[in-house]
Write a protein that holds these residues in place. Structure first.
Motif, short mmCIF file in Angstrom:
data_model
loop_
_atom_site.label_atom_id
_atom_site.label_comp_id
_atom_site.label_asym_id
_atom_site.label_seq_id
_atom_site.Cartn_x
_atom_site.Cartn_y
_atom_site.Cartn_z
N LYS A 9 28.87 14.92 37.92
CA LYS A 9 28.30 15.71 39.01
C LYS A 9 29.34 16.65 39.57
O LYS A 9 30.53 16.45 39.39
N GLY A 10 28.91 17.66 40.28
CA GLY A 10 29.84 18.57 40.93
C GLY A 10 30.50 17.89 42.12
O GLY A 10 30.12 16.79 42.51
N GLY A 11 31.50 18.56 42.65
CA GLY A 11 32.12 18.05 43.87
C GLY A 11 33.14 16.95 43.67
O GLY A 11 33.69 16.42 44.62
N THR A 12 33.43 16.60 42.40
CA THR A 12 34.40 15.53 42.19
C THR A 12 35.81 16.08 42.05
O THR A 12 36.76 15.32 42.02
N GLU A 38 27.15 28.04 39.51
CA GLU A 38 27.98 28.09 40.72
C GLU A 38 29.44 28.22 40.35
O GLU A 38 30.22 27.30 40.57
N PRO A 169 28.10 20.62 35.98
CA PRO A 169 27.81 19.20 36.18
C PRO A 169 26.62 18.75 35.34
O PRO A 169 25.94 19.58 34.74
N GLU A 190 35.30 10.15 41.16
CA GLU A 190 35.70 9.63 42.46
C GLU A 190 35.47 8.13 42.46
O GLU A 190 34.47 7.68 41.90
N PHE A 194 28.64 6.38 43.76
CA PHE A 194 28.05 7.59 43.17
C PHE A 194 28.93 8.09 42.03
O PHE A 194 28.44 8.45 40.96
N ARG A 219 40.60 11.67 44.66
CA ARG A 219 40.39 11.00 45.95
C ARG A 219 40.61 9.50 45.80
O ARG A 219 39.85 8.69 46.33
N GLY B 9 23.59 23.47 46.20
CA GLY B 9 24.34 24.41 45.36
C GLY B 9 25.20 23.64 44.38
O GLY B 9 25.24 23.93 43.22
N LYS B 10 25.89 22.62 44.88
CA LYS B 10 26.70 21.81 44.00
C LYS B 10 26.66 20.37 44.46
O LYS B 10 26.39 20.12 45.63
N GLY B 11 26.91 19.45 43.57
CA GLY B 11 26.93 18.05 43.96
C GLY B 11 28.14 17.74 44.81
O GLY B 11 29.01 18.59 45.02
N GLY B 12 28.17 16.53 45.34
CA GLY B 12 29.36 16.08 46.04
C GLY B 12 29.49 16.56 47.48
O GLY B 12 30.50 16.33 48.11
N THR B 16 22.93 13.44 48.88
CA THR B 16 22.21 12.20 48.69
C THR B 16 22.42 11.25 49.87
O THR B 16 21.47 10.60 50.33
N SER B 17 23.64 11.18 50.38
CA SER B 17 23.90 10.32 51.54
C SER B 17 23.08 10.78 52.74
O SER B 17 22.58 9.96 53.51
#
Ligand code: SF4
Ligand code: SF4
Lengths: 287, 297
Positions: A9-12, A38, A169, A190, A194, A219, B9-12, B16-17
């Motif tokens: 997933k994104g954001g990691t 993105e 992702p 992470e 999740f 993280r 736009g992007k995960g994380g 979801t939380s």
């Protein structure tokens, strides 16, 4: 050597790893942002874009003077991109996968192809020694992601050079298009439930493609130990850990690289590359 | 019936939380996880699965070597490089096959079969907050947009049957086919943005997408205190783009702690600053004109 950086997933922290690794290597490198929905890498590397090309896909155009409304094109199209009625034909270019079936099957030669723009690929250089940059940008409202990714990937470094690919992702077509034909995959995760869930999917994906891979835990310290247990169980090498650190998060929020704030990370990323060289096909590693 | 789709736009970014935290704020609602590619909502909802269905997504070409004469027509016509030829033997590379069926239709020997394939599964479950429709797309499968559409359709149908007037949908990341499939006919979207340069960039892209499809959009800023300059930038952009800022959530480790305990933020600690912010955002979102619920009979 082509390394793709992925995560379920994104954001990691995929983009953080890609940008910092690229800027730490003492060798010529090409960085390609294949997260075309993105793309964020440019926010960290500030490339000077020197050229732009459109990503074009052919879609059908029907010559109604020739068309006899036989419906053969409609029948061959598996994506419902053509509707034929008694006296007209409607096409839905956004559903078209550009397979060309309608063009080859039409008995009246009434179908020709016109160009539809899916997005843009931009290339340039980064104001750091020896770094080339490329990224794809999907046009808003378009859905055909893999062709844009493939076109970005066509800008990889020549033979001996290092190419880093920031993958999108997920586990479906876009990420497959990005990871395919690369020599190594870094999975960034992470240590949270999740993160673990998404990592499991990502691992299944790389294993399906049969590409050597390893893990970066970003993280580290924020969550629990389940990711480590999973890595051990699956024989996944942990290549690097980046601690859960407010200073790093703030640097990221401003678009700064970790290595420009904490010098010692440059060496850590160089060590990361050495570890990758040991795990990937050794011939791919530039001396 | 109303449907709120939570996007990022992007995960994380905490999408979801946040969806999970919202779930406890209304007594009757339908949950829908439209992030079929990397579904996570079930990790907090611990759904008790009632129904499991196969998702039959598309077809895949398979060449029958006995019937194939090696004429090469399929190789010539395939635009996806999915046909491999090795010493006169033709095979299909499943990872490249788009399922367009052109080779199937054009093969002069009718040597190519086109079986339908199962690309994933979808589920209807009970949760402690109400029913939930969710899915899992198989690894490396296509058609995630179609599965998203199916999950949302089922959520709607079942909500209607059960007289539930609100669907809360956890959306997929990005702006491509799954996202487009997740917002069609939604009442409104709520974008969860982080105050980072990339968060702003991503939020702009989803905002544009929502505008493109004329869906009312709101934004909330998660971890707003991480970078106040970027938070202000998000507020400015939102104002310019006519996106309502529904609220700001402070950085709070309680989100991660709750996740580890398989709890929503409000179950874990409903007095923490983030929990208060979440309640306020919920109030604001639910009073937006696009979200106002009609009275149920
Ligand atoms: S090119 Fe293929 S997908 Fe596009 S309209 Fe024709 S048959 Fe359909
Ligand atoms: S078109 Fe049919 S006969 Fe010709 S090579 Fe392909 S599968 Fe074989």
């Amino acid at each position: 050597m082509i390394i793709s950086i992925a995560s379920g997933k994104g954001g990691t922290g995929k983009t953080t790893v890609a940008a910092n690794l690229a800027a730490s290597l003492n060798q010529p490198v090409t960085v390609l942002d294949c997260d075309v929905e993105e793309p964020n890498l440019h926010l960290f590397l500030h490339p000077d874009i020197q050229s732009r090309e459109k990503v074009i896909a052919p879609v059908p155009e029907i010559d109604l003077d020739r068309c006899t409304f036989c419906k053969k094109c409609m029948d061959i199209c598996r994506f419902n991109a053509i509707a034929v009625t008694a006296n007209t034909v409607v096409t839905f270019p956004e559903l078209c996968h550009s397979c060309g079936g309608c063009t080859v099957i039409c008995p009246e030669n009434a179908v020709t192809e016109k160009e539809r723009i899916l997005g843009t690929v931009e290339t340039g250089t980064v104001p750091l020694p020896d770094m080339n940059f490329g990224q794809g940008l999907l046009d808003i409202g378009q859905v055909m992601v893999p062709p844009v990714i493939r076109q970005v990937k066509s800008h990889r470094a020549p033979d001996q050079g290092i190419t880093l690919i920031d993958a999108p992702p997920g586990t479906s077509c876009p990420v497959i298009a990005a990871m395919k034909d690369t020599d190594f995959v870094i999975l960034v995760t992470e240590p949270t439930p999740f993160g673990l869930n998404d990592l499991k999917l990502a691992v299944e994906t790389v294993r399906l493609l049969n590409i050597p891979h390893g893990l970066i835990i970003n993280r580290a310290g924020m969550g629990d130990d389940a990711v480590y247990a999973y890595a051990k169980d699956k024989n996944l090498p942990v290549l690097m850990e980046i601690p859960y650190d407010k200073a790093i998060a703030q640097a990221y929020s401003k678009g700064d690289l970790i290595i420009s704030q904490q010098e010692d990370y440059k060496e850590k990323f160089q060590t990361l590359y050495k570890k990758i060289c040991l795990l990937a096909d050794s011939e791919k590693c530039a001396p | 019936m109303k449907e709120l789709v939570i996007l990022s736009g992007k995960g994380g970014t905490g999408k979801t939380s946040l969806t999970a935290a919202f779930a406890g704020l209304k007594s009757s609602l339908m949950l829908c996880d439209a992030d079929v590619d990397a579904a996570d909502l079930h990790l907090i909802m611990a759904p008790d699965v009632q129904e499991t269905h196969d998702f039959v997504g598309g077809n895949e070409a398979v060449i029958d070597p006995d019937r194939c004469t090696g004429c090469g027509t399929c190789l010539e016509l395939c635009r996806f490089d999915a046909i491999d030829e090795n010493q006169g033997e033709y095979t299909v590379d499943v990872l490249n096959c788009e399922g367009c069926g052109v080779c199937v239709d054009m093969c002069p020997e009718s040597a190519i079969d086109f079986p339908r394939k199962t690309c994933g599964q979808w589920f209807v479950s009970h949760t402690r907050f109400g029913p939930m429709v969710h899915a899992r797309l198989g690894i490396a499968e296509e058609n995630s947009g179609r599965l998203v559409a199916l999950v949302r359709e089922q959520a709607k149908k079942r909500a209607r049957d059960a007289h539930i007037d609100l669907i809360l949908t956890d959306g997929p990341p990005g702006i491509g086919c799954p996202v487009i499939a997740s917002i069609g006919q939604a009442s409104a979207i709520l974008i969860v943005a982080e105050p980072t340069v990339s968060g702003i960039h991503d939020m702009k892209r989803v905002g544009e997408l929502a505008a493109h499809f004329k869906i009312p959009a709101m934004v909330c800023i998660n971890k707003f205190d991480l970078n106040l300059d970027q938070t202000r930038a998000i507020e400015t952009i939102a104002r310019e783009k006519n996106i309502l800022v529904a609220g700001k959530i402070p950085f709070d480790p309680a989100f991660t702690k709750a996740m580890i305990q398989i709890q929503t933020l409000l179950e874990y600690d409903d007095t923490c600053p983030a929990a208060k912010a979440v309640r306020n955002i919920w109030e604001t979102v639910m009073t937006h004109p696009a979200m106002k619920l009609e009275r149920l009979m």
